[in-house]
Scaffold this motif. Structure first.
Motif, PDB file in Angstrom:
ATOM      1  N   ALA A   1       4.252   1.302  -0.657  1.00  0.00           N
ATOM      2  CA  ALA A   1       5.485   1.188  -1.442  1.00  0.00           C
ATOM      3  C   ALA A   1       5.606   2.259  -2.520  1.00  0.00           C
ATOM      4  CB  ALA A   1       5.569  -0.190  -2.062  1.00  0.00           C
ATOM      5  N   ALA A   2       4.497   2.542  -3.197  1.00  0.00           N
ATOM      6  CA  ALA A   2       4.585   3.420  -4.359  1.00  0.00           C
ATOM      7  C   ALA A   2       4.291   4.870  -4.031  1.00  0.00           C
ATOM      8  CB  ALA A   2       3.610   2.944  -5.417  1.00  0.00           C
ATOM      9  N   LYS A   3       3.969   5.154  -2.783  1.00  0.00           N
ATOM     10  CA  LYS A   3       3.442   6.484  -2.482  1.00  0.00           C
ATOM     11  C   LYS A   3       4.489   7.604  -2.558  1.00  0.00           C
ATOM     12  CE  LYS A   3      -0.868   5.345  -1.716  1.00  0.00           C
ATOM     13  NZ  LYS A   3      -0.879   3.911  -2.073  1.00  0.00           N
ATOM     14  N   ASP A   4       5.759   7.245  -2.543  1.00  0.00           N
ATOM     15  CA  ASP A   4       6.756   8.308  -2.697  1.00  0.00           C
ATOM     16  C   ASP A   4       7.080   8.562  -4.172  1.00  0.00           C
ATOM     17  OD1 ASP A   4       7.970   5.824  -2.975  1.00  0.00           O
ATOM     18  OD2 ASP A   4       9.915   6.547  -2.306  1.00  0.00           O
ATOM     19  N   GLU A   5       6.464   7.754  -5.059  1.00  0.00           N
ATOM     20  CA  GLU A   5       6.680   7.983  -6.489  1.00  0.00           C
ATOM     21  C   GLU A   5       5.605   8.919  -7.013  1.00  0.00           C
ATOM     22  OE1 GLU A   5       6.980   4.080  -8.241  1.00  0.00           O
ATOM     23  OE2 GLU A   5       8.915   3.726  -7.307  1.00  0.00           O
ATOM     24  N   LEU A   6       5.850   9.455  -8.218  1.00  0.00           N
ATOM     25  CA  LEU A   6       4.916  10.485  -8.687  1.00  0.00           C
ATOM     26  C   LEU A   6       3.882   9.950  -9.666  1.00  0.00           C
ATOM     27  CD1 LEU A   6       7.587  13.221  -9.070  1.00  0.00           C
ATOM     28  CD2 LEU A   6       5.699  13.293  -7.474  1.00  0.00           C
TER      29      LEU A   6
ATOM     30  N   LYS B   1       0.828  -1.212   0.000  1.00  0.00           N
ATOM     31  CA  LYS B   1       0.000   0.000   0.000  1.00  0.00           C
ATOM     32  C   LYS B   1       0.862   1.261   0.000  1.00  0.00           C
ATOM     33  CE  LYS B   1      -3.287   2.609   2.628  1.00  0.00           C
ATOM     34  NZ  LYS B   1      -3.192   3.175   3.961  1.00  0.00           N
TER      35      LYS B   1
END
Lengths: 215, 10
Positions: free
Chosen positions: B5-10, B3
């Motif tokens: 993992a990707a939240k720091d990517e844009l 959930k």
């Protein structure tokens, strides 16, 4: 942040800057799909709602604000700018966006990491981004207006996707526990759509080159 | 988690 991720973000940023410069310099948006631009605005707004809840880094916040404002800026030019709006290919840009938006809503409701408002909207934005370029690709194929700047824009967007795949591979092998199958599968689909475009582009470019050779 | 993992990517 690894080099692939940073290079990916920068090509994404450059793609938008190239598009805005093209519109501003030529006072024309011929060959640009307003529908794709509107889908991107929806993607950014639904994904970056976390701007209000979580702080990740200054870089992250600045980039998110840039993506949201620049997408609305492009839409404003295409819809309301006195001169630019007249160059919009309204009759050609007829892709039914509901065919993309509605399935993405259902898929996000069914397949997500957590059934909450913010998480479902985030998932929806991931799904929608993977297909949002379709109206633009259809318009390029219809108008056959392989305008250098418009194709530079699409090329840069494709490069951004490819670099993100390298970023995922890099993170998968270097960060224990890093795994995100929703983003991976949508990102792979998105990159495949771009590969299809590259194929089409190379074919039409070679055809043009052959036509322009002296007989 | 997946959930976040990707939240720091844009």
């Amino acid at each position: 942040m690894n080099i692939f991720r940073f290079a990916g973000d920068m090509t994404h940023l450059c793609s938008i800057v190239v598009l805005l410069l093209k519109i501003e310099a030529t006072k024309s948006c011929a060959g640009v799909s307003l529908r794709t631009q509107e889908l991107y605005a929806v993607v950014f707004v639904s994904r970056y709602l976390d701007l209000f809840f979580t702080f990740i880094s200054v870089y992250n916040t600045v980039m998110k604000v840039f993506f949201i404002t620049s997408s609305f800026c492009i839409i404003w030019y295409m819809r309301h700018h006195r001169i630019v709006s007249q160059t919009y290919d309204r009759e050609q840009d007829t892709f039914r966006v509901a065919f993309l938006v509605v399935p993405c809503i259902f898929l996000a409701l069914l397949v997500n990491h957590e059934f909450s408002m913010v998480e479902v909207l985030w998932t929806f934005s991931i799904y929608l981004e993977s297909v949002a370029i379709l109206p633009q690709l259809i318009l390029l194929q219809r108008t056959f207006n392989v305008d250098t700047l418009t194709s530079n824009y699409v090329f840069l967007l494709g490069a951004y996707r490819a670099l993100y795949i390298l970023n995922w591979l890099y993170r998968y092998f270097t960060e224990p526990g890093y795994s995100q199958w929703i983003v991976w599968s949508s990102g792979t689909l998105q990159t495949a759509i771009y590969c299809d475009f590259f194929y089409y582009y190379v074919v039409s470019w070679r055809k043009n080159e052959r036509l322009s050779l002296p007989s | 988690s997946a959930k976040s993992a990707a939240k720091d990517e844009l």
